[in-house]
Design a protein around this motif. Structure first.
Motif: not given
Length: 562
Positions: A347-365
């Motif tokens: 569950t934590g791995a899935i949650l972290y994948a979701v967080n990383s998708i959102l955060v890394m995309t937003a950081l670059y933008l």
């Protein structure tokens, strides 16, 4: 065509005879929208001014459809559809469970944000060279990877994603992009080739490519009957290369800083997460015995990946390279869940994948907006005065710093907490320490970037930024197109941080389905069993009718019998 009545073909033995319901066709819709959408933009190649708007429209439809699929899965369990009406495992089956639907939805959301941002960032030349068709086709590969139930079909979608990403990497034809594309291509082609070879090895050992069928057969085989340790190790290597895990992570920071910022954003957010998804799907659900054998190795890979990613981000002066190392570190955090292997850890791995998708995309933008304001500079020595240029951008970027570091009240806090707790419960105290240490180093690295780019008055060599060149101002329409998607992603990150229950429940359901996949198996083979039961009942009824018709003759006694 004439047929032989004496030798009629029984199609019911291998094909689904009942028509597919209209609701189940929705499973194919994400692939159709992205593939047909990309093809329609190619046909409109002389009207490139409409490409961006049409691509945003297609991606908005993709978000809606994936949201409906996720809602249906949460209400009624995994959904399936057999292609060409061939019964599993003979044909390709599309399967939508909680994990696949969640990843597909989050991917569509960030793709839409990137597409809106690109309206102000993609030049006429890039549109003519096919940026938007490539974006849609890459989303076809990503979404197809999340929604397939066939391991060879997963390889096919990997190839679709890979080919499209090549086009996005070199869309401007610059020399630095060609250099980054070569590094990206070599390692990813090696990974997909290894993936294909391993899949052939698995087919030779098991005799099927359907994921549910593979998992069921492996559970029925006696231990040691198939070389699952070798196959699981090869899959681990292939997907680690794709996800940029240690020690095959060097290609990512060397290539992700070369393309346009919108391309880097979508790559950092999505491409490596497909590798993580494939690793979770194969080792946790399909081959749990292989995961058990490799759990300690995966734990060490996760720890080194997290630490190397955090230290690499701290050591860089090029902000885009720092972000690349942050992507690497996030992959290690997700792999912690695979190593521990419990429901809470997955569950934590899935949650972290979701967080990383959102955060890394937003950081670059978000950093792309700053580059627009300071004339395209990305070295820390040349940055400064960001807060004076835009206080709102400074606040948004600081929120992303906290989320990437796993600090409350943002989305990155909850997966870190779940993974640390799960590691401690299962005796992986050193792995929990590595997770916390990487988060601490990440906080320093990200805080350093924010302090140089925003808090400092100006670039090195100026008197607190007062003597520096004035930052460029953005037009109102450009400001809306670049600020709105970043603000929307940050708002979603904050919402998940404050109210994690919805995403947590979906992730927990996805983890439970992976570890106890009976519901997944029933969804895939339910139509097969129903059709077999119907055929058996029909055959029994036919035999009963035939027997009833012959009963009077059978009951006649021979002449002279008493």
């Amino acid at each position: 065509m004439a047929g032989n009545a004496d030798h009629a073909i029984d199609f019911g033995a291998g094909m689904l005879m009942t028509p597919t319901s209209a609701a189940d066709w929705l499973i194919v819709a994400p692939s159709l929208i992205t593939i047909v959408g990309g093809a329609s933009l190619v046909m409109l190649r002389y009207q490139t001014k409409w490409h961006g708007y049409l691509a945003c429209l297609y991606l908005a439809a993709l978000v809606v459809i994936n949201a409906i699929l996720l809602s249906r899965v949460m209400e009624g369990g995994p959904l399936t559809m057999t292609m060409g009406r061939w019964l599993p495992p003979f044909g390709i089956t599309l399967v939508v469970d909680a994990l696949g639907a969640l990843m597909a939805l989050i991917s569509a959301i960030v793709a839409l944000a990137v597409c809106i941002y690109s309206l102000a960032d993609i030049s006429v030349t890039s549109r003519r060279f096919g940026f938007y068709p490539s974006l849609l086709w890459m989303m076809a590969g990503i979404t197809g990877s999340f929604l397939t139930g066939d391991i060879f079909n997963l390889y096919v979608w990997f190839e679709v994603m890979l080919i499209s990403s090549f086009g996005l990497l070199i869309v401007d034809g610059e020399r630095i992009q060609m250099d980054g594309a070569m590094k990206y291509a070599v390692l990813n082609l090696m990974a997909t080739t290894l993936f294909l070879v391993t899949t052939g090895y698995l087919y030779g050992a098991v005799g099927t490519l359907n994921m549910a069928d593979i998992a069921m057969r492996l559970r029925e085989m006696p231990q040691g009957a198939a070389p699952m340790g070798t196959i699981a190790t090869l899959y681990l290597l292939a997907f680690s290369m794709k996800a940029a895990a240690f020690p095959v992570n060097f290609w990512l920071p060397a290539s992700y800083h070369t393309p346009k910022i919108v391309v880097s954003a979508i790559f950092a957010g999505l491409l490596t997460k497909v590798g993580v998804y494939a690793l979770i799907r194969t080792l946790v659900m399909v081959m749990p015995e292989g995961r058990d054998l490799l759990s300690d190795l995966i734990a060490w890979i996760a720890a080194f990946t997290m630490i190397v990613g955090a230290l690499g981000a701290l050591a860089q002066n090029d902000v885009r390279r720092s972000f690349g190392f942050l992507v690497v570190g996030g992959i290690g955090s997700s792999m912690v869940g695979v190593a521990v292997g419990t429901e809470s850890a997955i569950t934590g791995a899935i949650l972290y994948a979701v967080n990383s998708i959102l955060v890394m995309t937003a950081l670059y933008l978000a950093f792309g907006i700053l580059m627009r304001k300071n004339g395209g500079k990305y070295n820390l020595a040349e940055l400064g005065g960001g807060y004076r240029a835009s206080s709102w951008l400074s606040i948004l970027f600081l929120a992303l710093v906290f989320a990437a570091s796993g600090l409350p009240p943002f989305s990155g806090f909850w997966p870190k907490m779940v993974l640390v707790e799960s590691s401690l419960k299962e005796g992986y105290g050193w792995l929990a320490f590595a997770l916390l240490l990487s988060g601490f180093i990440t906080t320093i690295a990200m805080g350093r970037i924010w302090a140089h780019a925003f808090w400092r008055g100006g670039p090195i060599g100026t008197q607190d930024g007062r003597d520096g060149a004035p930052l460029h101002q953005l037009s109102e329409i450009v400001r809306q197109r670049v600020f709105v998607p970043v603000a929307a992603l940050v708002a979603l990150i904050v919402y998940i941080g404050i109210n994690p229950a919805p995403v947590y429940s979906v992730s927990q359901y996805g983890a439970a389905t992976l570890l106890q996949p009976d519901e997944y198996f029933d969804a895939v083979f339910g139509p097969v069993r129903e059709q077999e039961e119907a055929r058996a009942a029909e055959k029994a009824g036919h035999q009963t009718n035939t027997g009833s018709a012959e009963t009077p003759h059978a009951a006649e006694k021979p002449e002279g019998a008493h």
